[in-house]
Scaffold this active site. Structure first.
Site, mmCIF file in Angstrom:
data_model
loop_
_atom_site.group_PDB
_atom_site.id
_atom_site.type_symbol
_atom_site.label_atom_id
_atom_site.label_comp_id
_atom_site.label_asym_id
_atom_site.label_seq_id
_atom_site.Cartn_x
_atom_site.Cartn_y
_atom_site.Cartn_z
ATOM 1 N N LYS A 52 49.807 30.536 -0.418
ATOM 2 C CA LYS A 52 50.836 30.123 -1.379
ATOM 3 C C LYS A 52 51.488 31.349 -2.025
ATOM 4 C CE LYS A 52 48.555 25.686 -2.029
ATOM 5 N NZ LYS A 52 47.641 24.824 -2.778
ATOM 6 N N GLN A 96 44.076 24.852 -8.157
ATOM 7 C CA GLN A 96 43.579 24.556 -6.815
ATOM 8 C C GLN A 96 42.340 23.667 -6.892
ATOM 9 O OE1 GLN A 96 45.206 25.416 -4.021
ATOM 10 N NE2 GLN A 96 43.682 24.533 -2.651
ATOM 11 N N ASP A 119 52.483 20.277 -8.140
ATOM 12 C CA ASP A 119 51.632 19.556 -7.182
ATOM 13 C C ASP A 119 51.912 18.049 -7.224
ATOM 14 O OD1 ASP A 119 49.860 20.899 -5.487
ATOM 15 O OD2 ASP A 119 48.450 21.340 -7.110
HETATM 16 N N1 GUN Z 1 43.349 21.308 -2.493
HETATM 17 C C1 GUN Z 1 43.682 20.830 -1.271
HETATM 18 N N2 GUN Z 1 45.004 20.560 -1.213
HETATM 19 C C2 GUN Z 1 45.511 20.868 -2.421
HETATM 20 C C3 GUN Z 1 46.825 20.822 -2.967
HETATM 21 O O1 GUN Z 1 47.806 20.412 -2.329
HETATM 22 N N3 GUN Z 1 46.945 21.237 -4.262
HETATM 23 C C4 GUN Z 1 45.872 21.673 -4.990
HETATM 24 N N4 GUN Z 1 46.101 22.029 -6.254
HETATM 25 N N5 GUN Z 1 44.653 21.727 -4.505
HETATM 26 C C5 GUN Z 1 44.471 21.349 -3.233
#
Ligand code: GUN
Length: 292
Positions: A52, A96, A119
């Protein structure tokens, strides 16, 4: 049979974001800024967050990574979220997941300002999504919709079976695909690995989305000729073939399912890259018309 090329679609859409970011500069608009909060050292989460951050660099966004040890107190994490909520330089941020067990995930997600929740996990954004109001759509469902749109996969009146009812993929996707829209307008059956008669339901499906996190779960005997299959699985399995010692495996037995399909998304190279792309789209949206 067409193999859905998530890498190509994500690269095209990413270059649109890069161009828009360059244009913002000349328009006196703020450089978009994404922050990520990472707790602990889970290998998968480390990899996702690193990608990211790299994506942000590539499109000209600012990024900030805030790290905590596994034993961080919930109150410390909530304090960090409060700071990010009130930091005007940060347009959007993510925490995350998964978080360590001693931390209440819902409490953390609810602490995020919905206007910075790129998100799309906050109840306000989920509620708006259900009602079809403007909101941040969560990344994986939005990425799947964009792939369906790009490849012109017919959805209207079609039966879509989704296997996996998570809050971040299966459940929101079931709502988005059943809505009267394009893509959408499907009849959706939301299943899970223990659904009685799952094979029979899958055999009736025009579109199957496998999002349950069980490698190779969807086998060829469960798929109708001509169905479109979207694989959302990304389980890390040990591998001697890669430098990292891991490889990603999808929920679909690709080699045997693919010959029956009209469209199929591979792992890697399918939905995962779109998920990363949507986070950038949402961050750009969060930056909106904010001035420098
Ligand atoms: N863990 C797995 N996929 C995601 C996601 O799309 N966002 C976040 N914040 N954590 C994750």
């Amino acid at each position: 049979m067409i193999v859905i090329d998530g890498k190509k679609v994500a690269a095209e859409l990413k270059s649109v974001i890069r161009e828009q970011t360059i244009r913002r500069e000349s328009q006196g608009l703020k450089q978009p800024h994404l922050a990520a909060v990472l707790v602990g050292h889970d290998g998968g989460s480390e990899t996702y967050v690193a990608s990211k951050v790299k994506d942000c660099e590539e499109v000209g966004f600012l990024s900030t990574l805030i790290r905590f040890d596994d034993d961080v107190k919930e109150s410390e994490l909530l304090e960090a979220i409060d700071k990010l909520n009130n930091d005007p330089s940060v347009d959007g941020f993510i925490v995350q997941l998964p978080l360590p067990r001693h931390i209440n995930e819902n409490k953390v997600l609810e602490a995020i300002d919905p206007s910075k929740d790129v998100d799309g996990f906050h109840p306000v954004n989920v509620g708006k999504m259900v009602l079809g109001l403007p909101c941040f759509l969560s990344a994986t469902p939005s990425g799947i919709l964009q792939l369906i749109e790009y490849y012109n996969i017919e959805t209207s009146g079609r039966h879509c079976v989704i296997i996996g009812r998570s809050n971040i993929v299966g459940t929101p996707l079931s709502i988005l695909l059943s809505r009267k829209s394009k893509p959408g307008n499907c009849t959706v059956t939301l299943c899970h690995s223990n659904t009685i008669g799952l094979k029979e339901l899958c055999l009736q499906a025009d579109i199957i989305v496998a999002a349950l996190g069980k490698p190779g779960f969807l086998t060829a005997d469960m798929v109708k000729e001509g169905a479109a299959v979207i694989d959302v699985g990304t389980t890390r399995v040990p591998s001697t073939l890669t430098k990292s010692g891991f490889m990603l495996r999808g929920d679909v037995d690709f080699d045997n399912v693919a010959p029956k399909c009209s469209f199929i998304s591979p792992v890697p190279g399918g939905v995962g890259l779109m998920t990363r792309l949507v986070l950038l789209q949402n961050t750009l949206k969060a930056a909106g018309n904010k001035k420098k």
